[in-house]
Design an enzyme around this catalytic site. Structure first.
Site, PDB file in Angstrom:
ATOM      1  N   SER A 177     -33.046  57.176 -67.584  1.00  0.00           N
ATOM      2  CA  SER A 177     -32.228  58.497 -67.612  1.00  0.00           C
ATOM      3  C   SER A 177     -31.627  58.783 -69.037  1.00  0.00           C
ATOM      4  O   SER A 177     -30.628  57.895 -68.993  1.00  0.00           O
ATOM      5  CB  SER A 177     -31.476  58.941 -66.260  1.00  0.00           C
ATOM      6  OG  SER A 177     -30.931  59.867 -66.538  1.00  0.00           O
ATOM      7  N   HIS A 197     -36.685  60.151 -68.066  1.00  0.00           N
ATOM      8  CA  HIS A 197     -36.207  61.051 -67.158  1.00  0.00           C
ATOM      9  C   HIS A 197     -35.001  61.800 -67.799  1.00  0.00           C
ATOM     10  O   HIS A 197     -34.210  61.074 -68.541  1.00  0.00           O
ATOM     11  CB  HIS A 197     -35.572  60.149 -65.866  1.00  0.00           C
ATOM     12  CG  HIS A 197     -35.048  61.114 -64.752  1.00  0.00           C
ATOM     13  ND1 HIS A 197     -36.080  61.566 -63.977  1.00  0.00           N
ATOM     14  CD2 HIS A 197     -33.958  61.577 -64.467  1.00  0.00           C
ATOM     15  CE1 HIS A 197     -35.344  62.070 -62.835  1.00  0.00           C
ATOM     16  NE2 HIS A 197     -33.903  62.046 -63.199  1.00  0.00           N
ATOM     17  N   ASP A 228     -32.359  64.901 -66.894  1.00  0.00           N
ATOM     18  CA  ASP A 228     -31.528  65.394 -66.058  1.00  0.00           C
ATOM     19  C   ASP A 228     -30.897  66.537 -66.625  1.00  0.00           C
ATOM     20  O   ASP A 228     -30.184  66.621 -67.597  1.00  0.00           O
ATOM     21  CB  ASP A 228     -30.353  64.451 -65.732  1.00  0.00           C
ATOM     22  CG  ASP A 228     -30.806  63.482 -64.720  1.00  0.00           C
ATOM     23  OD1 ASP A 228     -31.348  63.555 -63.777  1.00  0.00           O
ATOM     24  OD2 ASP A 228     -30.557  62.249 -65.141  1.00  0.00           O
ATOM     25  N   MET A 261     -28.639  69.887 -65.941  1.00  0.00           N
ATOM     26  CA  MET A 261     -27.759  70.371 -65.287  1.00  0.00           C
ATOM     27  C   MET A 261     -26.966  71.623 -65.620  1.00  0.00           C
ATOM     28  O   MET A 261     -26.658  71.689 -66.599  1.00  0.00           O
ATOM     29  CB  MET A 261     -26.380  69.136 -64.936  1.00  0.00           C
ATOM     30  CG  MET A 261     -26.892  67.919 -64.570  1.00  0.00           C
ATOM     31  SD  MET A 261     -25.418  66.872 -64.552  1.00  0.00           S
ATOM     32  CE  MET A 261     -26.415  65.264 -64.194  1.00  0.00           C
ATOM     33  N   HIS A 284     -35.800  66.613 -64.335  1.00  0.00           N
ATOM     34  CA  HIS A 284     -35.118  66.935 -63.002  1.00  0.00           C
ATOM     35  C   HIS A 284     -34.049  67.984 -63.213  1.00  0.00           C
ATOM     36  O   HIS A 284     -32.885  67.782 -63.882  1.00  0.00           O
ATOM     37  CB  HIS A 284     -34.441  65.616 -62.997  1.00  0.00           C
ATOM     38  CG  HIS A 284     -33.586  65.586 -61.525  1.00  0.00           C
ATOM     39  ND1 HIS A 284     -32.770  64.649 -61.047  1.00  0.00           N
ATOM     40  CD2 HIS A 284     -33.763  66.353 -60.389  1.00  0.00           C
ATOM     41  CE1 HIS A 284     -32.136  65.010 -59.871  1.00  0.00           C
ATOM     42  NE2 HIS A 284     -32.723  65.966 -59.361  1.00  0.00           N
ATOM     43  N   MET A 326     -31.167  69.889 -61.999  1.00  0.00           N
ATOM     44  CA  MET A 326     -30.299  70.263 -60.864  1.00  0.00           C
ATOM     45  C   MET A 326     -29.701  71.544 -61.035  1.00  0.00           C
ATOM     46  O   MET A 326     -28.369  71.533 -61.977  1.00  0.00           O
ATOM     47  CB  MET A 326     -29.360  69.201 -61.059  1.00  0.00           C
ATOM     48  CG  MET A 326     -29.740  67.761 -60.645  1.00  0.00           C
ATOM     49  SD  MET A 326     -28.760  66.301 -60.922  1.00  0.00           S
ATOM     50  CE  MET A 326     -29.495  65.931 -62.320  1.00  0.00           C
ATOM     51  N   MET A 366     -32.615  61.300 -53.703  1.00  0.00           N
ATOM     52  CA  MET A 366     -31.326  60.936 -54.530  1.00  0.00           C
ATOM     53  C   MET A 366     -30.423  59.836 -53.667  1.00  0.00           C
ATOM     54  O   MET A 366     -30.289  60.050 -52.654  1.00  0.00           O
ATOM     55  CB  MET A 366     -30.238  62.260 -54.697  1.00  0.00           C
ATOM     56  CG  MET A 366     -30.793  63.122 -55.651  1.00  0.00           C
ATOM     57  SD  MET A 366     -31.107  62.766 -57.536  1.00  0.00           S
ATOM     58  CE  MET A 366     -29.350  62.184 -57.765  1.00  0.00           C
ATOM     59  N   ASP A 383     -33.339  57.843 -57.598  1.00  0.00           N
ATOM     60  CA  ASP A 383     -32.442  58.058 -58.755  1.00  0.00           C
ATOM     61  C   ASP A 383     -30.881  57.869 -58.025  1.00  0.00           C
ATOM     62  O   ASP A 383     -30.533  58.889 -57.375  1.00  0.00           O
ATOM     63  CB  ASP A 383     -32.622  59.579 -59.230  1.00  0.00           C
ATOM     64  CG  ASP A 383     -31.819  60.009 -60.325  1.00  0.00           C
ATOM     65  OD1 ASP A 383     -31.054  59.037 -60.849  1.00  0.00           O
ATOM     66  OD2 ASP A 383     -32.041  61.130 -60.791  1.00  0.00           O
TER      67      ASP A 383
END
Length: 220
Positions: free
Chosen positions: A10, A33, A35, A37, A66, A68, A138, A176
């Site tokens: 990540s 990966h 992320d 957010m 991913h 979020m 998660m 993750d």
């Protein structure tokens, strides 16, 4: 489908000022990966589409996004040029909403993933796993890196693995949060295919050695 071993560092744990170099430092990895957010769905803010897009010229690896974020129905299709896009079940209108968005993403040309927080059950998804290419479990509360692995989520992985194997689906199980060479072993035993590792990889000088350590433990 046969269980796989895919290591996906990540970049949330990397040095944002040197992202291209950081990507090149994990050549042993299978995927990367990403992320995203928004500071609303989770209390942290990372980066969005412009920064994620900047990575694409620097690697040929599978880029696993991913999200979020709130309102993924609005924003997730913008990421369809990435290899896979995972959004949260908690951010859409239940399983029906998740299936609708997954179809939109697949029609746009990317693999569709659904993520669940540690306290969210997977049972409502079990009858619909064919709608998703990835189910992300998660193993920490989403929003911050460096948290401790929560082994209590592994029964969810086991339930997913049993249904995927029973129905001979191509759906991959991703985990993750707190993943390293130690926690990869019970994760593999439960049925995980994709291992997202942040600080356990980027927190070391020799990132490739850490990737291979996770792979070795998971494969064993």
């Amino acid at each position: 489908m046969t269980q796989r071993t895919i290591i996906a560092p990540s970049i949330l744990a990397s040095d944002f000022a040197r992202l291209a170099d950081e990507v090149h430092s994990v050549e042993a990895a299978d995927w990367l990966h990403i992320d995203v957010m928004d500071g609303h769905f989770v209390p942290n803010l990372s980066f969005g589409l412009p920064v994620a897009t900047c990575l694409r010229p620097h690697t040929n690896k599978h880029l696993d996004v991913h999200l979020m974020i709130e309102d993924p129905e609005r924003w997730a299709p913008d990421y369809a040029e990435f290899d896979s896009v995972t959004f949260h079940l908690e951010a859409v209108d239940g399983v029906d909403g998740a299936c609708r968005l997954a179809r939109v993403l697949r029609e746009a040309g990317t693999k569709a993933g659904i993520a669940v927080k540690p306290k969210t059950p997977v049972e409502p998804l079990l009858e619909h796993l064919g709608e998703f290419d990835i189910v992300l479990v998660m193993s920490v509360e989403p929003g911050f890196g460096g948290q401790k692995f929560m082994p209590e989520v592994l029964p969810k992985v086991e339930a997913l693995r049993a249904r995927i194997d029973q129905e001979d689906l191509d759906t991959l199980i991703e985990i993750d949060g707190g993943i390293d060479a130690n926690t990869a072993a019970p994760s593999a035993a439960a049925g995980v295919d994709i291992y997202v590792a942040g600080s356990s990889v980027f927190g070391h000088t020799d990132r490739n050695a850490q990737v291979e350590a996770i792979r070795s433990t998971a494969s064993a």
